[in-house]
Design a protein around this motif. Structure first.
Motif, PDB file in Angstrom:
ATOM      1  N   ILE A 131       0.833  -1.208   0.000  1.00 15.99           N
ATOM      2  CA  ILE A 131       0.000   0.000   0.000  1.00 15.99           C
ATOM      3  C   ILE A 131       0.868   1.259   0.000  1.00 15.99           C
ATOM      4  N   ASP A 132       0.600   2.133  -0.969  1.00 13.07           N
ATOM      5  CA  ASP A 132       1.271   3.434  -1.028  1.00 13.07           C
ATOM      6  C   ASP A 132       0.199   4.494  -0.798  1.00 13.07           C
ATOM      7  N   PHE A 133       0.106   4.980   0.442  1.00 12.33           N
ATOM      8  CA  PHE A 133      -0.927   5.956   0.769  1.00 12.33           C
ATOM      9  C   PHE A 133      -0.717   7.284   0.041  1.00 12.33           C
ATOM     10  N   GLN A 134       0.530   7.645  -0.180  1.00 13.83           N
ATOM     11  CA  GLN A 134       0.818   8.922  -0.832  1.00 13.83           C
ATOM     12  C   GLN A 134       0.345   8.937  -2.276  1.00 13.83           C
ATOM     13  N   LYS A 135       0.636   7.850  -2.990  1.00 17.39           N
ATOM     14  CA  LYS A 135       0.218   7.756  -4.399  1.00 17.39           C
ATOM     15  C   LYS A 135      -1.184   7.177  -4.541  1.00 17.39           C
ATOM     16  N   GLU A 136      -1.753   6.688  -3.424  1.00 17.51           N
ATOM     17  CA  GLU A 136      -3.085   6.075  -3.406  1.00 17.51           C
ATOM     18  C   GLU A 136      -3.138   4.878  -4.355  1.00 17.51           C
ATOM     19  N   ILE A 137      -2.167   4.003  -4.177  1.00 16.82           N
ATOM     20  CA  ILE A 137      -2.020   2.823  -5.032  1.00 16.82           C
ATOM     21  C   ILE A 137      -1.784   1.584  -4.171  1.00 16.82           C
ATOM     22  N   TRP A 138      -2.353   0.492  -4.610  1.00 16.43           N
ATOM     23  CA  TRP A 138      -2.118  -0.826  -4.007  1.00 16.43           C
ATOM     24  C   TRP A 138      -1.489  -1.676  -5.103  1.00 16.43           C
ATOM     25  N   LEU A 139      -0.249  -2.089  -4.897  1.00 13.31           N
ATOM     26  CA  LEU A 139       0.473  -2.876  -5.896  1.00 13.31           C
ATOM     27  C   LEU A 139       0.638  -4.306  -5.411  1.00 13.31           C
ATOM     28  N   ILE A 140       0.056  -5.252  -6.135  1.00  9.39           N
ATOM     29  CA  ILE A 140       0.172  -6.668  -5.790  1.00  9.39           C
ATOM     30  C   ILE A 140       1.275  -7.294  -6.647  1.00  9.39           C
ATOM     31  N   PRO A 141       2.288  -7.914  -6.037  1.00  9.02           N
ATOM     32  CA  PRO A 141       3.390  -8.511  -6.795  1.00  9.02           C
ATOM     33  C   PRO A 141       2.919  -9.626  -7.726  1.00  9.02           C
ATOM     34  N   ALA A 142       3.709  -9.886  -8.750  1.00  6.67           N
ATOM     35  CA  ALA A 142       3.357 -10.899  -9.759  1.00  6.67           C
ATOM     36  C   ALA A 142       3.143 -12.274  -9.150  1.00  6.67           C
ATOM     37  N   ASN A 143       3.955 -12.629  -8.153  1.00  7.46           N
ATOM     38  CA  ASN A 143       3.842 -13.978  -7.586  1.00  7.46           C
ATOM     39  C   ASN A 143       2.609 -14.156  -6.708  1.00  7.46           C
ATOM     40  N   GLN A 144       1.859 -13.065  -6.495  1.00  9.30           N
ATOM     41  CA  GLN A 144       0.625 -13.138  -5.725  1.00  9.30           C
ATOM     42  C   GLN A 144      -0.614 -13.130  -6.623  1.00  9.30           C
ATOM     43  N   MET A 145      -0.377 -12.972  -7.935  1.00  4.13           N
ATOM     44  CA  MET A 145      -1.490 -12.823  -8.860  1.00  4.13           C
ATOM     45  C   MET A 145      -1.739 -14.085  -9.677  1.00  4.13           C
ATOM     46  N   LYS A 146      -3.016 -14.357  -9.937  1.00  5.34           N
ATOM     47  CA  LYS A 146      -3.421 -15.546 -10.678  1.00  5.34           C
ATOM     48  C   LYS A 146      -2.834 -15.562 -12.089  1.00  5.34           C
ATOM     49  N   GLY A 148      -0.086 -14.093 -13.121  1.00  2.00           N
ATOM     50  CA  GLY A 148       1.365 -14.168 -13.165  1.00  2.00           C
ATOM     51  C   GLY A 148       2.094 -12.872 -13.417  1.00  2.00           C
ATOM     52  N   TYR A 149       1.409 -11.736 -13.390  1.00  2.00           N
ATOM     53  CA  TYR A 149       2.104 -10.455 -13.469  1.00  2.00           C
ATOM     54  C   TYR A 149       1.487  -9.482 -12.480  1.00  2.00           C
ATOM     55  N   SER A 150       2.270  -8.498 -12.096  1.00  2.00           N
ATOM     56  CA  SER A 150       1.849  -7.584 -11.027  1.00  2.00           C
ATOM     57  C   SER A 150       0.582  -6.817 -11.420  1.00  2.00           C
ATOM     58  N   HIS A 151      -0.165  -6.446 -10.398  1.00  2.00           N
ATOM     59  CA  HIS A 151      -1.434  -5.751 -10.620  1.00  2.00           C
ATOM     60  C   HIS A 151      -1.495  -4.518  -9.729  1.00  2.00           C
ATOM     61  N   GLN A 152      -1.863  -3.396 -10.336  1.00  2.00           N
ATOM     62  CA  GLN A 152      -1.932  -2.135  -9.601  1.00  2.00           C
ATOM     63  C   GLN A 152      -3.377  -1.698  -9.451  1.00  2.00           C
ATOM     64  N   ILE A 153      -3.759  -1.391  -8.216  1.00  2.00           N
ATOM     65  CA  ILE A 153      -5.121  -0.980  -7.910  1.00  2.00           C
ATOM     66  C   ILE A 153      -5.131   0.487  -7.507  1.00  2.00           C
ATOM     67  N   ALA A 154      -5.970   1.256  -8.154  1.00  2.00           N
ATOM     68  CA  ALA A 154      -6.151   2.657  -7.762  1.00  2.00           C
ATOM     69  C   ALA A 154      -7.115   2.698  -6.590  1.00  2.00           C
ATOM     70  N   LEU A 155      -6.682   3.290  -5.502  1.00  2.00           N
ATOM     71  CA  LEU A 155      -7.489   3.313  -4.287  1.00  2.00           C
ATOM     72  C   LEU A 155      -8.406   4.535  -4.252  1.00  2.00           C
ATOM     73  N   SER A 156      -9.690   4.286  -4.128  1.00  2.00           N
ATOM     74  CA  SER A 156     -10.647   5.379  -3.992  1.00  2.00           C
ATOM     75  C   SER A 156     -10.517   5.984  -2.601  1.00  2.00           C
ATOM     76  N   SER A 157     -11.144   7.117  -2.392  1.00  2.00           N
ATOM     77  CA  SER A 157     -11.101   7.763  -1.074  1.00  2.00           C
ATOM     78  C   SER A 157     -11.705   6.859  -0.003  1.00  2.00           C
ATOM     79  N   TYR A 158     -12.686   6.037  -0.392  1.00  2.00           N
ATOM     80  CA  TYR A 158     -13.327   5.122   0.552  1.00  2.00           C
ATOM     81  C   TYR A 158     -12.374   3.995   0.947  1.00  2.00           C
ATOM     82  N   ALA A 159     -11.643   3.459  -0.028  1.00  3.40           N
ATOM     83  CA  ALA A 159     -10.688   2.389   0.251  1.00  3.40           C
ATOM     84  C   ALA A 159      -9.563   2.901   1.152  1.00  3.40           C
ATOM     85  N   ILE A 160      -9.145   4.128   0.906  1.00  2.00           N
ATOM     86  CA  ILE A 160      -8.106   4.740   1.744  1.00  2.00           C
ATOM     87  C   ILE A 160      -8.571   4.834   3.194  1.00  2.00           C
TER      88      ILE A 160
END
Length: 283
Positions: A131-146, A148-160
């Motif tokens: 979790i990067d609160f400053q950039k409001e991004i959640w980055l999931i590494p490739a080895n955690q994803m179905k 096989g490559y990394s996934h970036q989630i844009a965090l809404s104000s509610y998710a934050i």
């Protein structure tokens, strides 16, 4: 029993006792499939170590239909249950908000699952390092994803807000957002479905699953496609938010980004606002 003395017919007899062919909704075929895989691992080790001459366990899969084929045969929708209408979704969000028996950490995890439309295992196993609160991004590494490559989630104000609330009340400091006293050291993904099933006297049993909120998101986006297009959000942006793999193999090999961070941010904030308009969040 010695593993060399365990017969194919004996294991088949035990699995047949588990199989329920008379109720397609409770066939237990998924359980049987998991059991065969687990037993196969044990027999594989015995085979490699020379305790048995042959591992016959995989042949057991031919003795039972797959869960998907069994459901199709009985004309049952094999997709995971999901809420796709605003009225029921608003009711669910209201019941979730008003529930005072649910563990608060699990409730926050459900809200995050709804807002970020991840696969449940990615929600429950998220680490603070992702979790990067400053950039409001959640980055999931490739080895955690179905896929096989990394996934970036844009965090809404509610998710934050949910993440910061969880940060303030996190009991354990083991790196996981939803830390727990278990062998995984984080909330189990099945915990989400268990509390959803029990919500408001099992009102939503068979109607929604944690994974099904991905379908909810996809359906709402489809129903509001014209609005989203005016915002510069295409189907590719929606598919990126869901971490769906490009079906065209050649295109997938060369394509790296199907959506900009700004597009994803607009989409996820719009979705959070949409849900909040249906039933205001408690945060």
């Amino acid at each position: 029993m010695e593993i060399k003395d365990i017969k194919y017919s004996k294991i088949k007899e035990i699995l047949n006792a588990i199989f329920n062919p008379n109720d397609p909704y409770k066939s237990r075929l998924d359980t049987i499939s998991h059991l065969i895989n687990d037993i196969n691992e044990i027999f594989s080790i015995a085979h490699y170590d020379g305790h048995i001459d042959k591992n016959f366990i995989n042949n057991l899969k031919k003795e039972f239909p797959t869960s998907r084929n069994f459901k199709q045969k009985h004309n049952i929708d094999s997709r995971l249950a999901a809420i796709t209408d605003d009225k029921t979704l608003a009711e669910f969000l209201h019941d979730l908000k008003c529930d005072d028996k649910m563990d608060l950490q699990t409730k926050r995890a459900i809200y995050l699952q709804i807002l970020c439309v991840n696969r449940p295992i990615n929600t429950t196993s998220v680490k603070w390092d992702y979790i990067d609160f400053q950039k409001e991004i959640w980055l999931i590494p490739a080895n955690q994803m179905k896929m096989g490559y990394s996934h970036q989630i844009a965090l809404s104000s509610y998710a934050i807000k949910i993440l910061k609330e969880q940060q303030n009340f996190c009991i354990l400091d083991n790196g996981f957002v939803f830390a727990a006293f278990n062998k995984q050291n984080h909330l189990h993904k099945d915990s989400l479905n268990k509390v959803i099933i029990n919500l408001n006297n099992q009102k939503y049993k068979g109607k929604i699953t944690a994974h099904g909120f991905r379908a909810t998101f996809c359906t709402i986006c489809s129903q509001n496609k014209a609005t989203l297009l005016q915002m510069g959000i295409s189907d590719e942006v929606i598919e990126t938010a869901l971490a769906h793999k490009e079906s065209n193999a050649v295109k997938f090999a060369y394509e790296r980004d199907r959506a900009t961070n700004e597009q994803l941010k607009r989409l996820m904030q719009w979705y959070g606002d949409y849900l909040n308009n249906l039933e205001p969040f408690p945060f």
